[in-house]
Design an enzyme around this catalytic site. Structure first.
Site, PDB file in Angstrom:
ATOM      1  N   ASP A 104      16.653 -12.874 -20.746  1.00 24.64           N
ATOM      2  CA  ASP A 104      16.655 -11.600 -21.474  1.00 24.64           C
ATOM      3  C   ASP A 104      17.951 -11.530 -22.281  1.00 24.64           C
ATOM      4  O   ASP A 104      18.800 -12.422 -22.216  1.00 24.64           O
ATOM      5  CB  ASP A 104      16.490 -10.421 -20.516  1.00 24.64           C
ATOM      6  CG  ASP A 104      17.661 -10.276 -19.570  1.00 24.64           C
ATOM      7  OD1 ASP A 104      18.645 -11.036 -19.695  1.00 24.64           O
ATOM      8  OD2 ASP A 104      17.592  -9.418 -18.686  1.00 24.64           O
ATOM      9  N   SER A 105      18.106 -10.464 -23.038  1.00 20.56           N
ATOM     10  CA  SER A 105      19.224 -10.405 -23.982  1.00 20.56           C
ATOM     11  C   SER A 105      20.462  -9.777 -23.379  1.00 20.56           C
ATOM     12  O   SER A 105      21.535  -9.813 -23.982  1.00 20.56           O
ATOM     13  CB  SER A 105      18.812  -9.583 -25.193  1.00 20.56           C
ATOM     14  OG  SER A 105      18.657  -8.217 -24.814  1.00 20.56           O
ATOM     15  N   GLY A 106      20.326  -9.174 -22.215  1.00 19.11           N
ATOM     16  CA  GLY A 106      21.426  -8.415 -21.632  1.00 19.11           C
ATOM     17  C   GLY A 106      21.399  -6.957 -22.053  1.00 19.11           C
ATOM     18  O   GLY A 106      22.099  -6.124 -21.468  1.00 19.11           O
ATOM     19  N   GLY A 107      20.592  -6.646 -23.071  1.00 22.46           N
ATOM     20  CA  GLY A 107      20.553  -5.276 -23.588  1.00 22.46           C
ATOM     21  C   GLY A 107      20.172  -4.268 -22.518  1.00 22.46           C
ATOM     22  O   GLY A 107      20.883  -3.291 -22.290  1.00 22.46           O
ATOM     23  N   PHE A 108      19.072  -4.531 -21.836  1.00 20.68           N
ATOM     24  CA  PHE A 108      18.593  -3.571 -20.843  1.00 20.68           C
ATOM     25  C   PHE A 108      19.643  -3.324 -19.760  1.00 20.68           C
ATOM     26  O   PHE A 108      19.887  -2.181 -19.370  1.00 20.68           O
ATOM     27  CB  PHE A 108      17.283  -4.069 -20.228  1.00 20.68           C
ATOM     28  CG  PHE A 108      16.699  -3.107 -19.240  1.00 20.68           C
ATOM     29  CD1 PHE A 108      16.155  -1.906 -19.650  1.00 20.68           C
ATOM     30  CD2 PHE A 108      16.721  -3.389 -17.879  1.00 20.68           C
ATOM     31  CE1 PHE A 108      15.626  -0.993 -18.732  1.00 20.68           C
ATOM     32  CE2 PHE A 108      16.201  -2.494 -16.957  1.00 20.68           C
ATOM     33  CZ  PHE A 108      15.647  -1.300 -17.385  1.00 20.68           C
ATOM     34  N   ASP A 158      18.483  -5.908 -28.043  1.00 17.87           N
ATOM     35  CA  ASP A 158      17.873  -4.648 -28.503  1.00 17.87           C
ATOM     36  C   ASP A 158      18.580  -3.449 -27.891  1.00 17.87           C
ATOM     37  O   ASP A 158      19.319  -3.582 -26.911  1.00 17.87           O
ATOM     38  CB  ASP A 158      16.384  -4.610 -28.138  1.00 17.87           C
ATOM     39  CG  ASP A 158      16.170  -4.672 -26.633  1.00 17.87           C
ATOM     40  OD1 ASP A 158      16.993  -5.284 -25.924  1.00 17.87           O
ATOM     41  OD2 ASP A 158      15.168  -4.112 -26.147  1.00 17.87           O
ATOM     42  N   GLN A 200      10.536  -1.635 -30.024  1.00 17.59           N
ATOM     43  CA  GLN A 200      10.884  -0.408 -29.313  1.00 17.59           C
ATOM     44  C   GLN A 200      10.007   0.731 -29.850  1.00 17.59           C
ATOM     45  O   GLN A 200       8.954   0.475 -30.426  1.00 17.59           O
ATOM     46  CB  GLN A 200      12.384  -0.103 -29.478  1.00 17.59           C
ATOM     47  CG  GLN A 200      13.294  -1.075 -28.714  1.00 17.59           C
ATOM     48  CD  GLN A 200      13.265  -0.847 -27.198  1.00 17.59           C
ATOM     49  OE1 GLN A 200      12.719   0.141 -26.702  1.00 17.59           O
ATOM     50  NE2 GLN A 200      13.817  -1.807 -26.449  1.00 17.59           N
ATOM     51  N   ASP A 277       7.141  -9.767 -16.529  1.00 16.96           N
ATOM     52  CA  ASP A 277       8.160 -10.042 -15.514  1.00 16.96           C
ATOM     53  C   ASP A 277       8.456  -8.730 -14.810  1.00 16.96           C
ATOM     54  O   ASP A 277       8.311  -7.657 -15.395  1.00 16.96           O
ATOM     55  CB  ASP A 277       9.469 -10.543 -16.144  1.00 16.96           C
ATOM     56  CG  ASP A 277      10.312  -9.395 -16.661  1.00 16.96           C
ATOM     57  OD1 ASP A 277       9.969  -8.843 -17.719  1.00 16.96           O
ATOM     58  OD2 ASP A 277      11.294  -9.007 -15.985  1.00 16.96           O
ATOM     59  N   CYS A 315      -4.911 -15.444   1.364  1.00 20.15           N
ATOM     60  CA  CYS A 315      -3.780 -16.057   0.649  1.00 20.15           C
ATOM     61  C   CYS A 315      -3.424 -17.407   1.261  1.00 20.15           C
ATOM     62  O   CYS A 315      -3.268 -17.534   2.472  1.00 20.15           O
ATOM     63  CB  CYS A 315      -2.576 -15.115   0.716  1.00 20.15           C
ATOM     64  SG  CYS A 315      -1.121 -15.772  -0.097  1.00 20.15           S
ATOM     65  N   CYS A 317      -0.635 -19.056   0.896  1.00 21.81           N
ATOM     66  CA  CYS A 317       0.814 -19.336   0.870  1.00 21.81           C
ATOM     67  C   CYS A 317       1.329 -19.706   2.257  1.00 21.81           C
ATOM     68  O   CYS A 317       0.679 -19.475   3.273  1.00 21.81           O
ATOM     69  CB  CYS A 317       1.596 -18.160   0.287  1.00 21.81           C
ATOM     70  SG  CYS A 317       2.002 -16.854   1.466  1.00 21.81           S
ATOM     71  N   CYS A 320       1.391 -16.845   4.848  1.00 24.02           N
ATOM     72  CA  CYS A 320       0.090 -16.406   5.384  1.00 24.02           C
ATOM     73  C   CYS A 320      -0.585 -17.477   6.231  1.00 24.02           C
ATOM     74  O   CYS A 320      -1.375 -17.156   7.111  1.00 24.02           O
ATOM     75  CB  CYS A 320      -0.822 -15.972   4.241  1.00 24.02           C
ATOM     76  SG  CYS A 320      -0.243 -14.433   3.481  1.00 24.02           S
ATOM     77  N   HIS A 346       5.404 -14.811  -0.081  1.00 22.16           N
ATOM     78  CA  HIS A 346       4.059 -14.227  -0.167  1.00 22.16           C
ATOM     79  C   HIS A 346       3.881 -13.366  -1.415  1.00 22.16           C
ATOM     80  O   HIS A 346       2.904 -13.524  -2.148  1.00 22.16           O
ATOM     81  CB  HIS A 346       3.700 -13.392   1.054  1.00 22.16           C
ATOM     82  CG  HIS A 346       2.437 -12.631   0.779  1.00 22.16           C
ATOM     83  ND1 HIS A 346       1.201 -13.243   0.766  1.00 22.16           N
ATOM     84  CD2 HIS A 346       2.221 -11.345   0.376  1.00 22.16           C
ATOM     85  CE1 HIS A 346       0.278 -12.367   0.408  1.00 22.16           C
ATOM     86  NE2 HIS A 346       0.868 -11.207   0.161  1.00 22.16           N
TER      87      HIS A 346
END
Lengths: 383, 383
Positions: A104-108, A158, A200, A277, A315, A317, A320, A346
């Site tokens: 990510d850009s670090g903006g958030f 952003d 945005q 994500d 599942c 995994c 499980c 899981h």
């Protein structure tokens, strides 16, 4: 720029109005070590904030068929430092992950996680959440950091206004985001790196349309919806994703940032989104909240104390197939390290299988039927 | 009783006085699921306190060639409860470990870890360290708990006096330990379960002799040295182990409880001990202290921030083959869950390989030469 990413749309479902909706596709990435990657979409990207998906190894990510993971520019810049990561062979080598990475850009984070931040047209000054030290991100520095990390997909820097915010505030952030996107595009990246722009516009449809037009016209390899899942109700988020997805270029990957719950992924895919994500599967795992094919489980619940059953009988995994609910509850109650790990394995496996099921349903042109079954099973209540 | 455990002494080194010292052997155990186990000694047993070796899975234990692990009666009795574990298929199934398990008697924990304890000839009343609730252990209950857990080796319930303690106090505890051993022997176990007696006597040689004679005469399948590594200096501990080991029956396994540092294992083996357990490799791993073939490392140290080198170039474990010291330092500094896990994998792998090397040296009749090299390498200082 197109040599670093190639998107192939395999199948798309039309809604009643003839609008293209749920899509199955392939994202081909050049790869940093001469080995190209192909991601089958829709896809969920586990979040590896600070160079590790919390509690699990990259071998385990491979085993659960994770196709791409996310790294956080803000965190890696602060610690261990992007230049150090680059010296040590870039992020893939540092964390021993051979698959693709999106940063990510670090903006958030500078808006949501860092201390007092001061924003101007040139960038953002903020305080580290670790030690309070002062730092400044600009669109150019965000690109330089992501370039140093060597990620496969680089996000534009952003401005993400808080929720709720007035149309004036959201519009100002949106305008700044366009200018920052243009500035970021001037910074050369490594040849294997693709770039995504971020739309945005908050919950204002007219602003989303405008942002999609302006950002969508820039030479990005893919486009993300930002500024959602930041405090609005899931219904509003889903509605805005449904409105916005068709505004994004059809021939490029579409990424809904920071989303979400399993039902949000289903509605995001239904809207026409390809990539997601969220920290929910990993964070909730650490808090004992587990997602299953039959609904949510809080493993702390006393009713599981004597349960020899697997967490999710459907599942495959490690968690499980090897352990009982009683054991998982014991680990959680006893605050054992293994608890977070087995729960994370899981939850991520569940999310990744969910996406694979949706992809299959899309390719069979039976997404709506699949979604109906999904919701019915979710309501089947866990004993 | 001998059908549950069979010990074969393969080779033993004589010291200058003709006393049998370092030994290589095999401990054959009947096994609870119809599958017998063979443990090659000397052996280190990772500690799985509450049904998990902290932070790692039983698959990882298998990969690092762990031959037997330890479970704690006190912890499992309090949480999740031994009867619950039995209902869920006993401890092996509960924690998904197919190898042998030794359970301690709970004696050491009720004296060292539990709240206010009151001891009388019949047993010990103590307060749970979890919620302060009152409980009582007797030699009989300790056997019943270990029987329910289904461990392969059951330890006698003993009284471990604190250090330092007067000869009178130590002698009284020693006498009680003999009586408790006899009482425990009256409690029938499951057919696959072997029993070990515990020698007490503190740092008093005459008491160790007496305890070894009395406990050694009882029909146990193996014998442990208790009451060491409880606050005395390593030198005193090593000296007493060296004095006591030859007092134990030659044809049964010998176990030095709660020991220790790598050099303590070397000296224990030199004395003639076959089995060891200690929380040091796991606990220190979580605190960032790592054992290597070249000495101890504190991974927090700033000098590792840019180190692309493996933790221990001589170690074939997952941590050393996949990750750099810089990455391990980053995980530790960032308090990432993966830190404890990767550090634990390394430290346990190191301990287990150390034991295997000693066994090989004994079989080659070159233990002293091996030990000399070990100490020389330890002093070679880590950059």
């Amino acid at each position: 720029m197109t040599s670093s990413l190639k998107f192939t749309l395999e199948h798309q479902i039309q809604d009643a109005q003839g609008v293209g909706r749920a899509r199955a596709g392939r994202v081909k990435l050049a790869g940093s070590q001469g080995i190209s990657h192909e991601i089958l979409t829709p896809v969920f990207m586990p979040v590896g904030t600070a160079g590790t998906v919390k509690g699990i190894t990259t071998d385990e990510l491979t085993k659960m068929n994770a196709q791409i993971i996310l790294g956080n520019t803000y965190h890696l810049y602060l610690r261990p430092g992007h230049q150090r990561v680059e010296r040590l062979g870039e992020l893939h080598k540092f964390m021993a992950w051979n698959g693709p990475i999106l940063t990510d850009s670090g903006g958030f984070q500078v808006f949501s996680l860092a201390g007092l931040n001061k924003i101007d047209d040139d960038g953002v000054t903020f305080q580290s959440h670790i030690d309070g030290s002062s730092h400044r991100f600009t669109p150019e520095l965000s690109m330089e950091i992501q370039k140093a990390l060597g990620s496969d997909i680089v996000m534009a820097f952003d401005e993400c206004p808080p929720y709720p915010a007035s149309p004036e505030v959201v519009q100002a952030a949106m305008r700044r985001t366009v200018k920052w996107a243009e500035r970021g595009l001037q910074v050369p990246l490594k040849s294997h790196q693709a770039r995504f722009g971020i739309i945005q516009g908050g919950l204002y449809e007219n602003l989303r349309v405008q942002s999609a037009q302006e950002i969508g016209a820039l030479p990005f390899d893919g486009f993300a919806l930002g500024g959602l899942s930041i405090g609005e109700t899931p219904e509003l988020m889903q509605k805005m994703a449904y409105f916005s997805a068709p505004l994004l270029p059809r021939d490029k990957p579409r990424y809904l940032m920071g989303v979400g719950r399993p039902e949000d992924l289903v509605e995001g895919v239904r809207a026409g989104i390809d990539m997601f994500d969220c920290v929910m599967p990993t964070r909730n795992a650490r808090n004992g909240q587990l997602f299953t094919s039959r609904g949510k489980i809080n493993i702390k619940n006393a009713k599981f104390a004597d349960s020899p059953e697997p967490l999710d009988p459907d599942c495959p995994c490690e968690t499980c197939t090897r352990y009982s609910r009683a054991y998982l509850r014991h680990l959680f109650i006893s605050k054992e390290l293994l608890s977070a790990r087995l729960n994370t394995i899981h939850n991520l496996s569940y999310y990744i299988r969910l996406m694979a099921q949706m992809r299959e349903a899309i390719l069979k042109n039976s997404f709506d039927e699949w979604a109906e079954t999904f919701y019915r099973n979710q309501r089947s209540d866990v004993r």
